[in-house]
Design a protein around this motif. Sequence first.
Motif, PDB file in Angstrom:
ATOM      1  N   GLY A 233       0.787  -1.225   0.000  1.00 44.07           N
ATOM      2  CA  GLY A 233       0.000   0.000   0.000  1.00 44.07           C
ATOM      3  C   GLY A 233       0.815   1.269   0.000  1.00 44.07           C
ATOM      4  N   PHE A 234       2.119   1.146   0.242  1.00 48.84           N
ATOM      5  CA  PHE A 234       2.998   2.323   0.263  1.00 48.84           C
ATOM      6  C   PHE A 234       4.282   2.035  -0.520  1.00 48.84           C
ATOM      7  CE2 PHE A 234       0.278   2.655   3.974  1.00 48.84           C
ATOM      8  CZ  PHE A 234      -0.122   3.984   3.942  1.00 48.84           C
ATOM      9  N   LYS A 235       4.114   1.306  -1.628  1.00 54.21           N
ATOM     10  CA  LYS A 235       5.266   0.915  -2.439  1.00 54.21           C
ATOM     11  C   LYS A 235       5.748   2.048  -3.347  1.00 54.21           C
ATOM     12  CE  LYS A 235       5.921  -3.593  -1.695  1.00 54.21           C
ATOM     13  NZ  LYS A 235       5.410  -4.481  -2.743  1.00 54.21           N
ATOM     14  N   LYS A 236       4.794   2.748  -3.976  1.00 52.45           N
ATOM     15  CA  LYS A 236       5.152   3.742  -5.000  1.00 52.45           C
ATOM     16  C   LYS A 236       4.267   4.972  -4.811  1.00 52.45           C
ATOM     17  CE  LYS A 236       6.124   2.063  -9.092  1.00 52.45           C
ATOM     18  NZ  LYS A 236       6.039   1.378 -10.403  1.00 52.45           N
ATOM     19  N   GLY A 237       4.877   6.091  -4.414  1.00 51.98           N
ATOM     20  CA  GLY A 237       4.090   7.283  -4.150  1.00 51.98           C
ATOM     21  C   GLY A 237       4.787   8.556  -4.597  1.00 51.98           C
ATOM     22  N   VAL A 238       4.133   9.670  -4.315  1.00 54.79           N
ATOM     23  CA  VAL A 238       4.692  10.974  -4.651  1.00 54.79           C
ATOM     24  C   VAL A 238       4.266  11.966  -3.576  1.00 54.79           C
ATOM     25  CG1 VAL A 238       2.731  11.768  -6.072  1.00 54.79           C
ATOM     26  CG2 VAL A 238       5.051  12.601  -6.576  1.00 54.79           C
ATOM     27  N   ASN A 239       5.110  12.951  -3.329  1.00 53.92           N
ATOM     28  CA  ASN A 239       4.838  13.993  -2.341  1.00 53.92           C
ATOM     29  C   ASN A 239       3.958  15.098  -2.921  1.00 53.92           C
ATOM     30  OD1 ASN A 239       6.614  14.038   0.393  1.00 53.92           O
ATOM     31  ND2 ASN A 239       7.650  12.839  -1.195  1.00 53.92           N
ATOM     32  N   LEU A 240       3.138  15.665  -2.048  1.00 52.95           N
ATOM     33  CA  LEU A 240       2.308  16.827  -2.401  1.00 52.95           C
ATOM     34  C   LEU A 240       2.863  18.077  -1.729  1.00 52.95           C
ATOM     35  CD1 LEU A 240      -1.281  15.270  -2.116  1.00 52.95           C
ATOM     36  CD2 LEU A 240       0.185  15.457  -4.148  1.00 52.95           C
ATOM     37  N   GLY A 241       4.186  18.230  -1.723  1.00 49.73           N
ATOM     38  CA  GLY A 241       4.818  19.405  -1.140  1.00 49.73           C
ATOM     39  C   GLY A 241       4.411  20.686  -1.835  1.00 49.73           C
ATOM     40  N   GLY A 242       4.377  21.769  -1.061  1.00 52.60           N
ATOM     41  CA  GLY A 242       4.035  23.076  -1.629  1.00 52.60           C
ATOM     42  C   GLY A 242       2.573  23.435  -1.514  1.00 52.60           C
ATOM     43  N   TRP A 243       1.758  22.505  -1.042  1.00 50.43           N
ATOM     44  CA  TRP A 243       0.326  22.769  -0.890  1.00 50.43           C
ATOM     45  C   TRP A 243       0.015  23.168   0.548  1.00 50.43           C
ATOM     46  CZ3 TRP A 243      -4.019  18.567  -0.588  1.00 50.43           C
ATOM     47  CH2 TRP A 243      -5.283  19.174  -0.652  1.00 50.43           C
ATOM     48  N   LEU A 244       0.051  22.227   1.479  1.00 49.36           N
ATOM     49  CA  LEU A 244      -0.213  22.512   2.883  1.00 49.36           C
ATOM     50  C   LEU A 244       1.080  22.628   3.670  1.00 49.36           C
ATOM     51  CD1 LEU A 244      -3.234  20.081   3.460  1.00 49.36           C
ATOM     52  CD2 LEU A 244      -3.212  22.391   2.485  1.00 49.36           C
ATOM     53  N   SER A 245       2.186  22.667   2.970  1.00 49.63           N
ATOM     54  CA  SER A 245       3.503  22.863   3.579  1.00 49.63           C
ATOM     55  C   SER A 245       4.380  23.606   2.595  1.00 49.63           C
ATOM     56  CB  SER A 245       4.138  21.508   3.920  1.00 49.63           C
ATOM     57  OG  SER A 245       5.458  21.669   4.378  1.00 49.63           O
ATOM     58  N   GLN A 246       5.183  24.519   3.108  1.00 47.36           N
ATOM     59  CA  GLN A 246       6.134  25.276   2.280  1.00 47.36           C
ATOM     60  C   GLN A 246       5.439  25.999   1.134  1.00 47.36           C
ATOM     61  OE1 GLN A 246       8.743  21.579   1.955  1.00 47.36           O
ATOM     62  NE2 GLN A 246      10.304  23.184   2.032  1.00 47.36           N
ATOM     63  N   GLY A 247       4.263  26.510   1.415  1.00 45.53           N
ATOM     64  CA  GLY A 247       3.531  27.285   0.422  1.00 45.53           C
ATOM     65  C   GLY A 247       2.762  28.399   1.092  1.00 45.53           C
TER      66      GLY A 247
ATOM     67  N   LEU B  75       3.744  15.558   9.407  1.00 47.63           N
ATOM     68  CA  LEU B  75       3.871  16.878  10.031  1.00 47.63           C
ATOM     69  C   LEU B  75       5.234  17.438   9.628  1.00 47.63           C
ATOM     70  CD1 LEU B  75       2.599  19.027  11.820  1.00 47.63           C
ATOM     71  CD2 LEU B  75       3.691  17.929  13.795  1.00 47.63           C
ATOM     72  N   HIS B  76       5.217  18.311   8.644  1.00 46.06           N
ATOM     73  CA  HIS B  76       6.458  18.790   8.043  1.00 46.06           C
ATOM     74  C   HIS B  76       7.130  19.852   8.908  1.00 46.06           C
ATOM     75  CE1 HIS B  76       8.432  17.808   4.282  1.00 46.06           C
ATOM     76  NE2 HIS B  76       8.773  19.060   4.089  1.00 46.06           N
ATOM     77  N   LYS B  77       6.323  20.706   9.507  1.00 47.79           N
ATOM     78  CA  LYS B  77       6.831  21.737  10.414  1.00 47.79           C
ATOM     79  C   LYS B  77       5.895  21.820  11.609  1.00 47.79           C
ATOM     80  CE  LYS B  77       8.820  24.612   6.711  1.00 47.79           C
ATOM     81  NZ  LYS B  77       8.840  25.944   6.062  1.00 47.79           N
ATOM     82  N   THR B  78       6.487  21.849  12.793  1.00 49.70           N
ATOM     83  CA  THR B  78       5.719  22.022  14.008  1.00 49.70           C
ATOM     84  C   THR B  78       6.077  23.354  14.647  1.00 49.70           C
ATOM     85  OG1 THR B  78       5.035  20.966  16.069  1.00 49.70           O
ATOM     86  CG2 THR B  78       7.383  20.887  15.553  1.00 49.70           C
ATOM     87  N   TYR B  79       5.293  23.782  15.589  1.00 60.02           N
ATOM     88  CA  TYR B  79       5.573  25.048  16.281  1.00 60.02           C
ATOM     89  C   TYR B  79       6.928  24.947  16.991  1.00 60.02           C
ATOM     90  CZ  TYR B  79       4.862  29.128  19.277  1.00 60.02           C
ATOM     91  OH  TYR B  79       4.996  30.342  19.920  1.00 60.02           O
ATOM     92  N   GLY B  80       7.846  25.840  16.636  1.00 63.44           N
ATOM     93  CA  GLY B  80       9.164  25.851  17.267  1.00 63.44           C
ATOM     94  C   GLY B  80      10.226  25.056  16.553  1.00 63.44           C
ATOM     95  N   TYR B  81       9.865  24.333  15.498  1.00 61.75           N
ATOM     96  CA  TYR B  81      10.870  23.585  14.733  1.00 61.75           C
ATOM     97  C   TYR B  81      10.577  23.696  13.239  1.00 61.75           C
ATOM     98  CZ  TYR B  81      13.825  20.040  12.718  1.00 61.75           C
ATOM     99  OH  TYR B  81      14.758  19.404  11.938  1.00 61.75           O
ATOM    100  N   ILE B  82      11.554  24.232  12.517  1.00 57.03           N
ATOM    101  CA  ILE B  82      11.455  24.365  11.070  1.00 57.03           C
ATOM    102  C   ILE B  82      12.756  23.820  10.483  1.00 57.03           C
ATOM    103  CG2 ILE B  82      11.125  25.946   9.134  1.00 57.03           C
ATOM    104  CD1 ILE B  82       9.805  27.910  11.068  1.00 57.03           C
ATOM    105  N   PHE B  83      12.670  22.722   9.762  1.00 54.33           N
ATOM    106  CA  PHE B  83      13.861  21.992   9.333  1.00 54.33           C
ATOM    107  C   PHE B  83      14.766  22.789   8.389  1.00 54.33           C
ATOM    108  CE2 PHE B  83      10.985  21.334   5.863  1.00 54.33           C
ATOM    109  CZ  PHE B  83      11.782  21.238   4.733  1.00 54.33           C
ATOM    110  N   ASP B  84      14.218  23.765   7.673  1.00 49.66           N
ATOM    111  CA  ASP B  84      15.028  24.522   6.713  1.00 49.66           C
ATOM    112  C   ASP B  84      15.337  25.942   7.203  1.00 49.66           C
ATOM    113  OD1 ASP B  84      12.452  25.480   6.497  1.00 49.66           O
ATOM    114  OD2 ASP B  84      12.329  25.321   4.313  1.00 49.66           O
TER     115      ASP B  84
END
Length: 343
Positions: free
Chosen positions: A6-20, A89-98
């Motif tokens: 069920g999680f063999k082949k996927g793609v990210n939806l970055g830029g929508w609800l994160s980093q946008g 959860l790409h970014k939480t309050y108090g932690y931003i990876f970039d």
Amino acid sequence: MRNLDGFKKGVNLGGWLSQGPLDKEHLDTFITEKDIARIASWGLDHVRLPIDYDNFENEDGSDKEGGYAYIDSCIEWCRKYKLNMVLDLHKTYGYIFDDEAHLLEFFHEKPLQERFYGIWRKLIDRYAKDADIMMFEPLNEVVSPTVVNEWNEISSKCIEIIRAKAPTAKILLGGVGYNAVTSIKLLPHHNDENIVYNFHCYEPMVFTHQSAYWVTGMPSDFHIEYPGDFNDYMEKSRQIEGCMHGAITESSLGLNSIGPDLFEKMFLDGIKAVEERDGFMYCGEYGVIDQAPLDGTLNWYKDIHSVFEKYGIGRAAWNYKEKDYGLEGEHYAPIIDELVKYM
């Protein structure tokens, strides 16, 4: 190593609800049902949905009106087109990876950690019912290699919170060093058959990040083919400061070629750790910048895909749309039908 059905082949939806942007027009139009339908038509089985806390929480921790609606819509579309989902959860309050200014305090300040646990209580209260199609990822990319113990403690408590409402859901757990594959062995060995061990791969950095504006020392007009001569790759990597932290520069790998052997040798440390735990293994991000030559990009995807398949590693390519890696768009249009065969 067990098979991650069920999680063999996927793609990210970055830029929508994160980093946008957070404005309604962007949120309403960046990803729609048509995009989920297209992803399903590629033969993929899931999406990874990165979310930032400020999409659904105000700065004081109160709920943002309508903030969960887009997550809810994505779940509805995934169910319709028979896709699974990673809730990251790409970014939480108090932690931003970039953001270098927000990399360490989260791991040493209890109030920030309590806010994080509160976020996950809300998320799991709402989405435990969707555990049949959803894998939960506590936090994206712990950067600093100095917080192994702190992260192990924080993530273990977060797992307890998720387990209270979703006792059999799959939970995606990555280690320090930007989810380095070599950090898997440093993670706690939970007595939990549904922990999935996560890593990210953008190697060789000098190829996948060529011409990237955010890489220290990277010329804006730098280009390189893949595959190529190993010594040439090493020399060029050393000339670009931002590429020197990549695994290809580690002499311990004993590499003599650029190809499938590169990925297999890089992954073996993590593969061994996961096999010892009889666990699942997953690559939550991998991809090539849209500045790279198309033939080389296709070769890179073929090579990494061959190793994913050999060891049964699940994965999600970065990224479906925009964010300098977008597969949907003009750059990849000439090869997209072939490329999706190797995702």
